[in-house]
Design a protein around this motif. Structure first.
Motif, PDB file in Angstrom:
ATOM      1  N   ALA A  17       0.836  -1.211   0.000  1.00 17.41           N
ATOM      2  CA  ALA A  17       0.000   0.000   0.000  1.00 17.41           C
ATOM      3  C   ALA A  17       0.863   1.250   0.000  1.00 17.41           C
ATOM      4  O   ALA A  17       0.570   2.235  -0.695  1.00 17.41           O
ATOM      5  CB  ALA A  17      -0.929  -0.009   1.207  1.00 17.41           C
ATOM      6  N   HIS A  18       1.960   1.221   0.764  1.00 17.99           N
ATOM      7  CA  HIS A  18       2.854   2.382   0.849  1.00 17.99           C
ATOM      8  C   HIS A  18       3.701   2.522  -0.409  1.00 17.99           C
ATOM      9  O   HIS A  18       3.751   3.585  -1.041  1.00 17.99           O
ATOM     10  CB  HIS A  18       3.746   2.250   2.082  1.00 17.99           C
ATOM     11  N   ASP A  19       4.377   1.429  -0.793  1.00 18.38           N
ATOM     12  CA  ASP A  19       5.318   1.490  -1.918  1.00 18.38           C
ATOM     13  C   ASP A  19       4.624   1.786  -3.239  1.00 18.38           C
ATOM     14  O   ASP A  19       5.193   2.456  -4.114  1.00 18.38           O
ATOM     15  CB  ASP A  19       6.100   0.179  -2.026  1.00 18.38           C
ATOM     16  N   GLN A  20       3.403   1.282  -3.415  1.00 15.23           N
ATOM     17  CA  GLN A  20       2.683   1.485  -4.671  1.00 15.23           C
ATOM     18  C   GLN A  20       1.859   2.771  -4.660  1.00 15.23           C
ATOM     19  O   GLN A  20       1.264   3.120  -5.682  1.00 15.23           O
ATOM     20  CB  GLN A  20       1.772   0.291  -4.970  1.00 15.23           C
ATOM     21  N   GLY A  21       1.818   3.450  -3.541  1.00 13.69           N
ATOM     22  CA  GLY A  21       1.065   4.703  -3.473  1.00 13.69           C
ATOM     23  C   GLY A  21      -0.407   4.526  -3.790  1.00 13.69           C
ATOM     24  O   GLY A  21      -0.992   5.298  -4.570  1.00 13.69           O
ATOM     25  N   LEU A  22      -1.048   3.516  -3.182  1.00 17.18           N
ATOM     26  CA  LEU A  22      -2.448   3.239  -3.494  1.00 17.18           C
ATOM     27  C   LEU A  22      -3.348   4.386  -3.051  1.00 17.18           C
ATOM     28  O   LEU A  22      -3.195   4.937  -1.957  1.00 17.18           O
ATOM     29  CB  LEU A  22      -2.898   1.948  -2.807  1.00 17.18           C
ATOM     30  N   GLN A  23      -4.287   4.749  -3.934  1.00 21.08           N
ATOM     31  CA  GLN A  23      -5.303   5.749  -3.577  1.00 21.08           C
ATOM     32  C   GLN A  23      -6.613   5.102  -3.122  1.00 21.08           C
ATOM     33  O   GLN A  23      -7.466   5.760  -2.539  1.00 21.08           O
ATOM     34  CB  GLN A  23      -5.592   6.667  -4.775  1.00 21.08           C
ATOM     35  N   LEU A  24      -6.763   3.804  -3.414  1.00 14.73           N
ATOM     36  CA  LEU A  24      -7.980   3.076  -3.063  1.00 14.73           C
ATOM     37  C   LEU A  24      -7.641   1.593  -3.037  1.00 14.73           C
ATOM     38  O   LEU A  24      -6.808   1.131  -3.826  1.00 14.73           O
ATOM     39  CB  LEU A  24      -9.087   3.350  -4.100  1.00 14.73           C
ATOM     40  N   LEU A  25      -8.277   0.873  -2.125  1.00 18.59           N
ATOM     41  CA  LEU A  25      -8.092  -0.576  -2.064  1.00 18.59           C
ATOM     42  C   LEU A  25      -9.455  -1.250  -2.136  1.00 18.59           C
ATOM     43  O   LEU A  25     -10.331  -1.006  -1.304  1.00 18.59           O
ATOM     44  CB  LEU A  25      -7.379  -0.976  -0.764  1.00 18.59           C
ATOM     45  N   LEU A  26      -9.646  -2.081  -3.167  1.00 20.34           N
ATOM     46  CA  LEU A  26     -10.837  -2.919  -3.288  1.00 20.34           C
ATOM     47  C   LEU A  26     -10.465  -4.313  -2.801  1.00 20.34           C
ATOM     48  O   LEU A  26      -9.478  -4.887  -3.270  1.00 20.34           O
ATOM     49  CB  LEU A  26     -11.320  -2.976  -4.731  1.00 20.34           C
ATOM     50  N   HIS A  27     -11.258  -4.869  -1.880  1.00 20.18           N
ATOM     51  CA  HIS A  27     -10.865  -6.143  -1.275  1.00 20.18           C
ATOM     52  C   HIS A  27     -12.084  -7.016  -1.015  1.00 20.18           C
ATOM     53  O   HIS A  27     -13.181  -6.521  -0.737  1.00 20.18           O
ATOM     54  CB  HIS A  27     -10.137  -5.886   0.048  1.00 20.18           C
ATOM     55  N   ASP A  28     -11.874  -8.325  -1.110  1.00 16.46           N
ATOM     56  CA  ASP A  28     -12.891  -9.274  -0.663  1.00 16.46           C
ATOM     57  C   ASP A  28     -12.967  -9.223   0.858  1.00 16.46           C
ATOM     58  O   ASP A  28     -11.944  -9.039   1.544  1.00 16.46           O
ATOM     59  CB  ASP A  28     -12.532 -10.699  -1.095  1.00 16.46           C
ATOM     60  N   GLU A  29     -14.160  -9.407   1.404  1.00 20.83           N
ATOM     61  CA  GLU A  29     -14.309  -9.368   2.863  1.00 20.83           C
ATOM     62  C   GLU A  29     -13.509 -10.476   3.543  1.00 20.83           C
ATOM     63  O   GLU A  29     -13.141 -10.360   4.714  1.00 20.83           O
ATOM     64  CB  GLU A  29     -15.785  -9.449   3.228  1.00 20.83           C
ATOM     65  N   THR A  30     -13.214 -11.545   2.810  1.00 18.75           N
ATOM     66  CA  THR A  30     -12.390 -12.636   3.333  1.00 18.75           C
ATOM     67  C   THR A  30     -11.065 -12.124   3.874  1.00 18.75           C
ATOM     68  O   THR A  30     -10.493 -12.711   4.792  1.00 18.75           O
ATOM     69  CB  THR A  30     -12.122 -13.670   2.220  1.00 18.75           C
ATOM     70  N   PHE A  31     -10.562 -11.031   3.296  1.00 21.13           N
ATOM     71  CA  PHE A  31      -9.220 -10.560   3.630  1.00 21.13           C
ATOM     72  C   PHE A  31      -9.216  -9.361   4.574  1.00 21.13           C
ATOM     73  O   PHE A  31      -8.201  -8.665   4.687  1.00 21.13           O
ATOM     74  CB  PHE A  31      -8.467 -10.223   2.336  1.00 21.13           C
ATOM     75  N   LEU A  32     -10.318  -9.122   5.263  1.00 25.19           N
ATOM     76  CA  LEU A  32     -10.361  -8.008   6.215  1.00 25.19           C
ATOM     77  C   LEU A  32      -9.236  -8.103   7.242  1.00 25.19           C
ATOM     78  O   LEU A  32      -8.650  -7.089   7.635  1.00 25.19           O
ATOM     79  CB  LEU A  32     -11.717  -7.976   6.926  1.00 25.19           C
ATOM     80  N   GLY A  33      -8.926  -9.327   7.681  1.00 24.16           N
ATOM     81  CA  GLY A  33      -7.880  -9.504   8.689  1.00 24.16           C
ATOM     82  C   GLY A  33      -6.504  -9.099   8.221  1.00 24.16           C
ATOM     83  O   GLY A  33      -5.621  -8.827   9.042  1.00 24.16           O
ATOM     84  N   MET A  34      -6.286  -9.036   6.901  1.00 25.74           N
ATOM     85  CA  MET A  34      -4.980  -8.657   6.365  1.00 25.74           C
ATOM     86  C   MET A  34      -4.789  -7.143   6.334  1.00 25.74           C
ATOM     87  O   MET A  34      -3.704  -6.663   6.028  1.00 25.74           O
ATOM     88  CB  MET A  34      -4.808  -9.224   4.947  1.00 25.74           C
ATOM     89  N   LEU A  35      -5.842  -6.395   6.634  1.00 26.25           N
ATOM     90  CA  LEU A  35      -5.779  -4.939   6.482  1.00 26.25           C
ATOM     91  C   LEU A  35      -5.484  -4.219   7.789  1.00 26.25           C
ATOM     92  O   LEU A  35      -5.485  -2.983   7.822  1.00 26.25           O
ATOM     93  CB  LEU A  35      -7.107  -4.425   5.907  1.00 26.25           C
ATOM     94  N   ALA A  36      -5.203  -4.975   8.850  1.00 21.77           N
ATOM     95  CA  ALA A  36      -5.009  -4.348  10.155  1.00 21.77           C
ATOM     96  C   ALA A  36      -3.866  -3.344  10.151  1.00 21.77           C
ATOM     97  O   ALA A  36      -3.924  -2.319  10.840  1.00 21.77           O
ATOM     98  CB  ALA A  36      -4.764  -5.425  11.211  1.00 21.77           C
ATOM     99  N   ALA A  37      -2.814  -3.641   9.371  1.00 21.55           N
ATOM    100  CA  ALA A  37      -1.642  -2.758   9.373  1.00 21.55           C
ATOM    101  C   ALA A  37      -1.699  -1.696   8.281  1.00 21.55           C
ATOM    102  O   ALA A  37      -0.822  -0.829   8.221  1.00 21.55           O
ATOM    103  CB  ALA A  37      -0.368  -3.595   9.194  1.00 21.55           C
ATOM    104  N   VAL A  38      -2.712  -1.750   7.420  1.00 24.75           N
ATOM    105  CA  VAL A  38      -2.815  -0.768   6.337  1.00 24.75           C
ATOM    106  C   VAL A  38      -3.208   0.586   6.925  1.00 24.75           C
ATOM    107  O   VAL A  38      -4.073   0.658   7.810  1.00 24.75           O
ATOM    108  CB  VAL A  38      -3.856  -1.234   5.290  1.00 24.75           C
TER     109      VAL A  38
END
Length: 517
Positions: free
Chosen positions: A130-151
């Motif tokens: 998220a940092h290195d790619q300079g994301l302006q938006l993240l679209l994600h499956d709800e399955t991966f909510l747990g992976m977003l804690a550090a975003v």
């Protein structure tokens, strides 16, 4: 690219086929306006065959006409409600699905960049992406909510499960081609460090399609089961091929061998795209065996061992094709079934318009049989990493990062990664050759070989072996088997038996996890 070759090949594959004049004109106009990227190929197929099934997953199926409408609505919704603009980078953290493909197409249609995030990354790696790619938006499956804690909390995000609502209320207004075409960013595997973003080149014409189908017999209207993840170069390549062939892509959200075989049979799939470890899993499935409709099984993404290739063709017939390439080089060579039978383990030979050179560390061509660095040239070399760096070039050939050699028949063999080569007592040892030999043992399910520090020889070989259930073999028997087939310095001093090898989401062995921390 030779125009005659392209026309002959695509005519043989029935891509260039007469159709209703009005539809053909609309098809050509779509390509003229939008080019040969994902969105342009979809618009072209929708103009020619709007009623044909485009995508099928476990939950729904869409025709090309429906896909065209839904992607326009989604693109308008992303622009108006979520503020996506040309040049923005939008992350996609998704499993294989209709929604993922619709999202990719909508993003590139707006002139933005779709960054495909590996679903097997750890939380810290997702944060780094998220940092290195300079994301302006993240679209994600709800399955991966747990992976977003550090975003970072300030990064806008949207669940893909909510996109259906967005499509339902967004207008279907026609889109205007952006000044700069949108693009796809594929992340490197991250097996040796933080994933890097590689900008994928949009095809300039039909040449790349002709190149691949000249060696892999895919035809117009193909029904492809794509088991490889769409965030991986090989899964993305399958999607691009399917759209260009006006075919149907069949998906399961996650790979399970029995489910994959059932989908292939139920959907009458004519081709299967997978990574090699998936073939091993398919062979272990209770109902493994030929699927009558299946004419092509195409693999890429990691090494295909000779024993696995032979076992698979013995069970499913001579339908196996092995493409050697990389995120940066696209394709380098393709092995057809006859070559895999005659020379198990080969990566095949370069298709039309592709050059492969085996060079020494000083850049000199290596003689037949001598191992050197693999360099590749074709029309689809990547455009560089998103951090501004690139790969090493020799003239117009790009380094793959692998070592290999050519045999007297011109077949390419990949001997391993440059950074995997082991120097033991002054001798160069290539772990891949040792892995191939150990994999011949009938008790062995999978194997990895690597170098470990040695106080006397600098390095020595170690092997990690997972056995088939109920099988047994001891370390001395493994060493003796290797000793009778390879030089003494190729015999692993250390042999470890493990339940399974650590692999990432694309089936590559994560070698750093083999070593104790």
């Amino acid at each position: 690219m030779d125009a005659g070759f392209v026309l002959r090949t695509l005519a043989r594959r029935k891509v260039l086929h007469p159709g209703a004049p009005g539809r053909v004109v609309r098809q050509l106009n779509a390509l003229r306006r939008w080019g040969f990227g994902l969105y342009g190929e979809m618009r072209s197929a929708a103009a020619r065959d709007p009623g044909k099934q485009a995508i099928v997953d476990e939950h729904r199926a869409v025709t090309y006409g429906e896909l065209d409408l839904r992607v326009r609505r989604l693109a308008n919704g992303l622009r108006v409600e979520l503020g996506v603009r040309p040049g923005d980078r939008v992350g996609l953290l998704c499993e294989n699905s209709v929604t993922m493909i619709e999202s990719m197409m909508a993003i590139v249609a707006l002139g933005a960049q779709a960054v495909l995030v590996n679903t097997g990354l750890g939380n810290a790696q997702v944060e780094a992406v998220a940092h290195d790619q300079g994301l302006q938006l993240l679209l994600h499956d709800e399955t991966f909510l747990g992976m977003l804690a550090a975003v970072p909390a300030g990064l806008p995000r949207q669940s893909t499960e909510r996109l259906e609502e967005l499509i339902g209320r967004a207008p279907s207004d026609e889109l205007a081609p952006p000044e700069q075409p949108g693009s796809i960013v594929v992340l490197t595997s991250g097996t040796t460090g933080a994933p890097k973003g590689a900008r994928r080149r949009n095809p300039a014409g039909l040449g790349p399609l002709a190149t691949v189908v000249s060696r892999i017999p895919l035809n117009a209207g193909e029904r492809m089961f794509v088991a490889a993840p769409l965030f991986h170069t090989w899964g993305l390549a399958a999607l691009q091929l399917c759209l260009a062939l006006r075919g149907t892509i069949v998906l399961n959200r996650r790979f399970a061998p029995a489910t994959a075989l059932a989908s292939v049979r139920a959907q009458g799939c004519t081709s299967l795209f997978a990574v090699p470890v998936m073939l091993q899993r398919i062979l272990e499935a209770p109902d493994a065996g030929p699927a009558p409709s299946l004419k092509v099984v195409a693999v890429s993404g990691s090494a295909l061992t000779g024993p696995l290739a032979t076992r698979f063709m013995d069970a499913f017939g001579d339908v196996l094709y092995n493409l050697y390439g990389s995120t940066e080089a696209s394709w380098a060579s393709i092995a057809v079934p006859a070559e895999l039978r005659a020379a198990p383990g080969t990566a095949g030979r370069p298709p039309h318009g592709t050059r492969v050179a085996i060079l020494s560390s000083a850049g000199a061509p290596q003689p037949t049989g001598a191992v050197g660095r693999i360099f590749v040239g074709n029309d689809m070399l990547f455009e560089g990493y998103t951090n501004g760096t690139g790969r090493e070039y020799h003239g117009d050939l790009i380094a793959t990062g692998d070592l290999g050699h050519l045999d007297p028949d011109g077949l390419l063999f990949v001997d391993g990664r440059e950074d995997d080569m082991v120097i033991s007592g002054g001798e160069n040892v290539y772990p891949a050759s040792v892995e191939d030999v150990i994999a011949e043992l009938p008790q062995v399910r999978e194997v990895a070989v690597a170098g470990v520090p040695d106080p006397e020889f600098g390095q020595r070989l170690a092997a990690w072996i997972a056995l088939h259930p109920g099988e047994a073999v001891d370390a001395d028997a493994v060493r003796e088997y290797v000793r009778h087939r390879l030089a003494r310095f190729s015999v692993p001093r250390d042999v470890y038996f493990v339940p399974a090898l650590p692999r990432n989401a694309t089936g590559k062995i994560v070698r750093r996890q083999l070593f104790p921390s």
